[in-house]
Design a protein around this motif. Structure first.
Motif, PDB file in Angstrom:
ATOM      1  N   ASP A   9       0.833  -1.220   0.000  1.00  0.00           N
ATOM      2  CA  ASP A   9       0.000   0.000   0.000  1.00  0.00           C
ATOM      3  C   ASP A   9       0.858   1.256   0.000  1.00  0.00           C
ATOM      4  O   ASP A   9       0.556   2.230  -0.701  1.00  0.00           O
ATOM      5  N   ALA A  46      -3.754  -5.332  -8.192  1.00  0.00           N
ATOM      6  CA  ALA A  46      -3.732  -3.860  -8.176  1.00  0.00           C
ATOM      7  C   ALA A  46      -4.178  -3.302  -9.525  1.00  0.00           C
ATOM      8  O   ALA A  46      -3.604  -3.630 -10.572  1.00  0.00           O
ATOM      9  N   ASP A  57      -6.828   1.229  -6.989  1.00  0.00           N
ATOM     10  CA  ASP A  57      -5.634   1.104  -6.142  1.00  0.00           C
ATOM     11  C   ASP A  57      -4.615   2.202  -6.437  1.00  0.00           C
ATOM     12  O   ASP A  57      -3.886   2.646  -5.553  1.00  0.00           O
TER      13      ASP A  57
END
Ligand code: NAD
Length: 492
Positions: free
Chosen positions: A285, A322, A332
């Motif tokens: 992330d 993603a 994302d």
């Protein structure tokens, strides 16, 4: 031309203006720069292309405001109240500003909201801190009173990059205004609209005209003229190391101080006792945030040999899921900022693949993403040779490099083996090891079992080596944006 189905003629592009001495204005040349939406590759607004003459006007306005009683007679607490009011106005305008930030930078909308909320938090933090700055008394002799006081530098020039315009502007302006400076801000030509809007809100919050000026334009014109202006007392620059060197030369020419917040190639060290299920999602992330265009992105992951296969499997799965898409769709990741950044990032990947570095996992681009937008897929590579550009250079895109290691000493050596030193992550449950490694890393910040790419209003932030010098954020920034004076009184 169309932008998400809306036809915009060149006359319909929204016209933003610079802010000099409290007045919205065009540049003296009348020339403008088109602002391109990275999600569509199409223009949606214009900004003035300010010149050296405009820089002169803005710096003079900031100099005059510094001496005006409207500003200089305010107590620290009163400056703090205005910063609180500005935070409130940002929060009231949150939806509008978040949409603008996401559209201008390409970041997913929820990240735009995050940036606006963090910006408001900077102004709140420095609003509260303004009247907490104190000096010392120094025991030099019984019949003398010696003390230190902190005073503003005067006119501060701030040069801001495009990746986090609102956050970086807020962290500088919050601290600099809290200390009583006046400001001339040159935000980036690629993304700066939220900064213009917020500076106008600052007038509403009660900052007198001239205290906060915004000059839009090109780095090599307006930015260079601002950094060399002899009426500037201090410079804060956030951006690339190359331009940082020019800024430092300009500061040296005028014998003034500067802080440089430059790039990074931040390592994340995953030891054999790390909890991969906790570590890897955070690592992914923090890398994909803002499409990897974050100075503190942990883009180099050093993985203990014993966890290599498991880490690869998990990251492959994570990266494959993603999706890159337009800011509005809040995927994302969004597009990169512009066509040249897209070419640059893709060139790193093509070179890595030509050099035989395995591509372990790759995400996708949403099928409905506009083809003219600047999209690239998230990618994870490994093992990446330590000396390869993918392991040494700041890619500034959604690209993760994995490097295996066997011992703690090797991990420390690898972590320190780039020109940068901004942030590092250490993943282990051995507290002694965590402490040893944190102390051995040449880095401005170290996170243990967590990672705070870009986060932490309260946390002093800045680099060593090629990542720059000086500290922003937290209370440390109040020291950077002030100068210490020693006063000695004899009462014999
Ligand atoms: P950049 O250096 O090209 O531009 C940054 C700013 O400098 C822009 O406003 C630009 O207009 C201005 N500028 C460009 N040339 C100039 C010149 N000759 N004189 C004066 N100003 C000039 O950087 P960028 O591409 O916009 O941003 C990416 C870089 O910024 C990356 O290296 C990234 O790591 C770094 N960055 C660092 C931090 C941090 O806090 N350490 C935060 C964000 C970005």
């Amino acid at each position: 031309m169309t932008e998400f189905g809306t036809t915009l003629s060149s006359r319909e592009l929204k016209k933003y203006r610079a802010l000099i001495n409290g007045l919205q204005c065009d540049g003296s040349s009348g020339e403008t720069i088109e602002m391109i939406c990275p999600s569509t590759g199409l223009p949606f607004a214009t900004i003035p292309r300010c010149s050296a003459a405009d820089v002169g006007r803005a710096v003079s306005a900031a100099r005059a405001a510094l001496g005006s009683s409207e500003w200089s007679s305010l107590s620290a607490g009163q400056r703090g109240e205005r910063l609180h009011r500005l935070a409130e106005l940002i929060t009231q305008n949150r939806d509008r500003l978040a949409e603008l930030e996401a559209r201008d930078t390409g970041k997913p909308l929820s990240q735009g909201y995050g940036d606006i909320d963090t910006a408001a938090q900077y102004f709140r933090f420095y609003g509260g801190a303004a009247d907490k700055v104190t000096g010392d008394t120094l025991p030099i002799a019984t019949d003398h009173l010696a003390m230190t006081v902190r005073e503003p530098h005067g006119v501060v020039a701030s040069i801001v990059p495009w990746n986090y315009p609102m956050q970086i502007f807020a962290r500088v302006a919050g601290a600099a205004l809290a200390m009583g400076n006046t400001l001339v801000v040159k935000p980036a030509e690629d993304a700066c609209l939220s900064v213009i809007e917020t500076a106008n809100l600052a007038l509403e919050a009660g900052f007198p005209p001239g205290v906060l000026n915004i000059l839009t334009g090109l780095g090599e014109e307006a930015g260079a003229a601002l950094s060399f202006n002899p009426e500037v007392d201090f410079i804060t620059f956030t951006g690339s190391p190359d331009v940082g060197s020019m800024i430092q030369s300009a500061a040296a020419r005028n014998h003034i101080g500067c802080t440089l917040e430059l790039g990074g190639k931040s390592p994340q060290i995953v030891f054999e006792d790390a909890n991969l299920d906790k570590a890897l999602p955070v690592i992914q992330d923090c890398l994909l945030m803002n499409g990897g265009q974050t100075c503190s992105a942990g883009s180099r992951v050093l993985v203990h040999q014993s966890l290599w296969d498991e880490a690869i499997d998990k990251l492959r799965t994570g990266f494959r899921s993603a999706v890159a898409g337009p800011y509005k769709d809040d995927r994302d990741l969004g597009p990169l900022i512009n066509a040249s950044q897209l070419r640059r990032v893709n060139a790193f990947c093509e070179q890595a693949e030509a050099d035989g570095i395995p591509l372990l996992g790759e995400g996708t681009i949403a099928p409905d993403a506009p083809v003219e937008g600047y999209y690239t897929t998230a990618k994870v590579y490994g093992p990446v040779p330590v000396e390869h550009p993918l392991a040494q250079d700041e890619v500034f895109g959604p690209v993760l490099s994995l490097i295996p290691f066997r011992t703690e000493e090797e991990a420390i050596h690898l972590a320190n083996a780039t020109a940068y030193g901004l942030v590092a992550g250490v993943w282990t449950h051995d507290i002694s090891r965590a402490t040893r490694v944190a102390k051995a890393l040449r880095s401005g910040q170290v996170f243990v079992n967590t990672y705070g790419a870009g986060g932490g209003v309260e946390l002093p932030f800045g680099g060593v080596k090629k990542s720059g010098h000086g500290r922003e954020k937290g209370f440390e920034a109040l020291k950077e944006f002030s100068v210490l004076k020693t006063i000695v009184v004899s009462h014999a």
